[in-house]
Design a protein around this motif. Sequence first.
Motif, mmCIF file in Angstrom:
data_model
loop_
_atom_site.group_PDB
_atom_site.id
_atom_site.type_symbol
_atom_site.label_atom_id
_atom_site.label_comp_id
_atom_site.label_asym_id
_atom_site.label_seq_id
_atom_site.Cartn_x
_atom_site.Cartn_y
_atom_site.Cartn_z
ATOM 1 N N ARG A 1 36.518 41.102 38.226
ATOM 2 C CA ARG A 1 37.116 42.117 37.357
ATOM 3 C C ARG A 1 36.770 41.952 35.879
ATOM 4 N N THR A 2 35.774 41.173 35.549
ATOM 5 C CA THR A 2 35.462 40.983 34.128
ATOM 6 C C THR A 2 34.986 42.299 33.522
ATOM 7 N N PRO A 3 35.283 42.524 32.247
ATOM 8 C CA PRO A 3 34.823 43.758 31.594
ATOM 9 C C PRO A 3 33.307 43.941 31.680
ATOM 10 N N ALA A 4 32.553 42.841 31.570
ATOM 11 C CA ALA A 4 31.094 42.953 31.644
ATOM 12 C C ALA A 4 30.654 43.443 33.029
ATOM 13 N N SER A 5 31.311 42.969 34.074
ATOM 14 C CA SER A 5 30.971 43.407 35.438
ATOM 15 C C SER A 5 31.286 44.888 35.622
ATOM 16 N N LYS A 6 32.445 45.299 35.131
ATOM 17 C CA LYS A 6 32.825 46.710 35.245
ATOM 18 C C LYS A 6 31.867 47.604 34.462
ATOM 19 N N GLN A 7 31.475 47.151 33.272
ATOM 20 C CA GLN A 7 30.562 47.930 32.443
ATOM 21 C C GLN A 7 29.194 48.048 33.116
ATOM 22 N N LEU A 8 28.698 46.954 33.675
ATOM 23 C CA LEU A 8 27.408 46.992 34.357
ATOM 24 C C LEU A 8 27.468 47.912 35.575
ATOM 25 N N ALA A 9 28.533 47.833 36.337
ATOM 26 C CA ALA A 9 28.686 48.709 37.498
ATOM 27 C C ALA A 9 28.650 50.172 37.071
ATOM 28 N N ALA A 10 29.343 50.498 35.982
ATOM 29 C CA ALA A 10 29.348 51.878 35.486
ATOM 30 C C ALA A 10 27.949 52.311 35.058
ATOM 31 N N GLN A 11 27.225 51.429 34.376
ATOM 32 C CA GLN A 11 25.861 51.752 33.941
ATOM 33 C C GLN A 11 24.935 51.994 35.127
ATOM 34 N N LEU A 12 25.161 51.268 36.218
ATOM 35 C CA LEU A 12 24.316 51.397 37.399
ATOM 36 C C LEU A 12 24.800 52.478 38.364
ATOM 37 N N GLY A 13 25.895 53.140 38.008
ATOM 38 C CA GLY A 13 26.428 54.190 38.869
ATOM 39 C C GLY A 13 27.097 53.651 40.121
ATOM 40 N N ILE A 14 27.618 52.437 40.043
ATOM 41 C CA ILE A 14 28.291 51.813 41.187
ATOM 42 C C ILE A 14 29.784 52.072 41.070
ATOM 43 N N GLN A 15 30.350 52.663 42.111
ATOM 44 C CA GLN A 15 31.788 52.914 42.127
ATOM 45 C C GLN A 15 32.489 51.673 42.661
ATOM 46 N N LEU A 16 33.451 51.159 41.908
ATOM 47 C CA LEU A 16 34.204 49.983 42.327
ATOM 48 C C LEU A 16 35.483 50.430 43.034
ATOM 49 N N LEU A 17 35.716 49.871 44.188
ATOM 50 C CA LEU A 17 36.909 50.169 44.972
ATOM 51 C C LEU A 17 37.640 48.848 45.154
ATOM 52 N N TRP A 18 38.813 48.728 44.553
ATOM 53 C CA TRP A 18 39.550 47.467 44.597
ATOM 54 C C TRP A 18 40.406 47.406 45.852
ATOM 55 N N LEU A 19 40.162 46.403 46.666
ATOM 56 C CA LEU A 19 40.934 46.175 47.879
ATOM 57 C C LEU A 19 42.065 45.199 47.581
ATOM 58 N N PRO A 20 43.126 45.238 48.377
ATOM 59 C CA PRO A 20 44.182 44.239 48.199
ATOM 60 C C PRO A 20 43.608 42.838 48.442
ATOM 61 N N THR A 21 44.129 41.844 47.746
ATOM 62 C CA THR A 21 43.675 40.475 47.991
ATOM 63 C C THR A 21 44.118 40.033 49.375
ATOM 64 N N GLN A 22 43.338 39.148 49.936
ATOM 65 C CA GLN A 22 43.624 38.587 51.257
ATOM 66 C C GLN A 22 43.775 39.664 52.327
ATOM 67 N N ALA A 23 42.879 40.641 52.324
ATOM 68 C CA ALA A 23 42.875 41.698 53.343
ATOM 69 C C ALA A 23 41.466 41.828 53.932
ATOM 70 N N PRO A 24 40.982 40.776 54.607
ATOM 71 C CA PRO A 24 39.608 40.802 55.112
ATOM 72 C C PRO A 24 39.354 41.913 56.125
ATOM 73 N N GLU A 25 40.398 42.383 56.775
ATOM 74 C CA GLU A 25 40.215 43.449 57.770
ATOM 75 C C GLU A 25 39.769 44.759 57.116
ATOM 76 N N LEU A 26 39.987 44.904 55.813
ATOM 77 C CA LEU A 26 39.582 46.121 55.111
ATOM 78 C C LEU A 26 38.176 46.023 54.528
ATOM 79 N N ASN A 27 37.636 44.824 54.442
ATOM 80 C CA ASN A 27 36.354 44.620 53.785
ATOM 81 C C ASN A 27 35.249 44.417 54.814
ATOM 82 N N PRO A 28 34.336 45.383 54.952
ATOM 83 C CA PRO A 28 33.272 45.236 55.941
ATOM 84 C C PRO A 28 32.368 44.036 55.673
#
Length: 143
Positions: free
Chosen positions: A60-87
């Motif tokens: 969740r660092t600001p630099a990571s979020k900024q880079l994702a936005a520049q690259l057109g990557i949509q960030l979807l935050w999953l609940p912590t400790q929910a491996p069943e939701l993360n492919p």
Amino acid sequence: MLDQTILRLFPPLRSAWSRQGQQARVRISGENAKAVLWGVLNPYTGHRLVQVLDKASGHRTPASKQLAAQLGIQLLWLPTQAPELNPMDQLWRDFKREVSANHQYLDIAAHVDAGVSWVLQLSPTEVLRKAGALAPGFWLRKK
């Protein structure tokens, strides 16, 4: 979907065949090392990227979020400790079963190389199947 898995030189021990009444043997050196393998998976196309980082990274660092936005990557935050939701977590589970379990590599770099090779040699369809993204009830399935 972004996720990481920790690789250790000491192998995860899983069930194995052995003669009745005898314990299965897994040869280990007694030494241990650690590496972090990061993976990104597009749950719609099966495209993936694997990266090795040697320091814990802030999702969740600001630099990571900024880079994702520049690259057109949509960030979807999953609940912590929910491996069943993360492919990507499902893909790591298969990786550890098929590549890491009951086998110690000569060094951590060899383990990392085996992991990266395993992930990247899968076809997009295999990735989606192993990640659970082809299941009828997959929660990110486009309607």
